[in-house]
Write a protein that holds these residues in place. Structure first.
Motif, short mmCIF file in Angstrom:
data_model
loop_
_atom_site.label_atom_id
_atom_site.label_comp_id
_atom_site.label_asym_id
_atom_site.label_seq_id
_atom_site.Cartn_x
_atom_site.Cartn_y
_atom_site.Cartn_z
N GLU A 5 -20.18 13.20 16.46
CA GLU A 5 -19.82 14.48 16.84
C GLU A 5 -20.08 14.98 17.20
N TRP A 6 -21.42 15.94 16.93
CA TRP A 6 -22.36 17.20 16.96
C TRP A 6 -22.39 17.77 18.74
N ALA A 7 -22.69 16.52 19.54
CA ALA A 7 -22.35 17.01 21.00
C ALA A 7 -21.63 17.21 21.36
N GLU A 8 -20.13 16.76 20.77
CA GLU A 8 -18.88 17.27 21.41
C GLU A 8 -18.87 18.69 20.87
N ARG A 58 -28.43 27.88 22.31
CA ARG A 58 -27.79 26.35 22.05
C ARG A 58 -28.64 25.37 22.37
N ASP A 59 -29.61 25.38 23.72
CA ASP A 59 -30.47 24.54 23.91
C ASP A 59 -31.51 24.04 22.82
N GLU A 60 -31.92 25.34 22.35
CA GLU A 60 -32.80 25.00 20.97
C GLU A 60 -31.98 24.36 19.80
N TRP A 61 -31.54 24.96 19.34
CA TRP A 61 -30.41 23.73 18.82
C TRP A 61 -30.15 22.01 18.74
N ASN A 110 -33.45 20.73 18.30
CA ASN A 110 -33.77 20.05 17.27
C ASN A 110 -32.62 19.07 16.35
N ARG A 111 -31.61 19.20 16.61
CA ARG A 111 -30.92 18.10 16.26
C ARG A 111 -31.00 17.12 16.15
#
Length: 200
Positions: free
Chosen positions: A90-93, A105-108, A111-112
């Motif tokens: 779900e994290w991508a959504e 947001r891109d950097e987070w 890392n995720r």
């Protein structure tokens, strides 16, 4: 002669009275508590759902917050928690629908990708929400302090920013180059927070 002298003076006094009597419109009520609050579990953490949002939860992403201080406060704490504990599926959504686009947001997301979370948050690390305080409110962007407590009774404040983007409040992550601390440990809660204490 008296009438020609006193008429402009009278008009001036009348205009002044109108200007003073109108007064400024009251600003937004930053300390007003959300209404209709109910608590729904997400990854082992109780999150508030209220009349001011979120109106929809799809694939883990919570959206639809009222364009008001209460909506901003609810969005800040909701997005902060969901981003922290969203599972691999779900994290991508959550990122796409709850965060403001940009380098942070891109950097987070990069890392995720290197982590894996498949189940609920570990109880000793799962925060319990205590409330929030809006330190600055504008229709397009607001600063919100989110207060939490952990299983060892320690407390923390997360300094967040939410922006009105695409018709909703979204979390704006700190710039990757920022040196400002996003989270601080605290000993006591400020007396003027909007209390949203999750059930034990």
């Amino acid at each position: 002669m008296n009438s020609t002298v006193t008429r402009p003076v009278a008009v001036g006094i009348a205009l002044l009275a109108v200007g003073c009597g109108g007064g400024a419109e009251p600003g937004p009520q930053l300390s007003a508590a959300p209404t209709g609050v109910r608590w729904i579990d997400y990854q082992g953490i109780a999150l508030p759902h209220a009349d001011q949002g979120p109106a929809d939860v799809t694939e883990g992403a919570a959206t639809g917050f009222e364009h008001s201080p209460r909506g901003a406060g609810l969005a800040a704490l909701t997005h902060t928690i969901r981003l922290s504990v969203a599972p691999d599926t779900e994290w991508a959504e959550v990122v796409n629908r709850e965060l403001v686009p940009g380098p942070a947001r891109d950097e987070w997301a990069l890392n995720r990708v290197q982590l894996s979370m498949t189940g609920p948050a570990t109880p000793e690390y799962a925060p319990t929400l205590l409330g929030y305080k809006i330190t600055e409110y504008r229709d397009e962007q607001s600063l919100v302090d989110v207060y939490t407590e952990y299983s060892d009774s320690s407390r923390a404040v997360n300094h967040t920013t939410v922006s009105w983007y695409g018709g909703d409040w979204r979390l704006r992550l700190p710039d990757p180059q920022s040196t400002v601390r996003p989270v601080d440990a605290i000993d006591r809660l400020p007396p003027d927070i909007v209390t949203l204490e999750a059930p034990k």
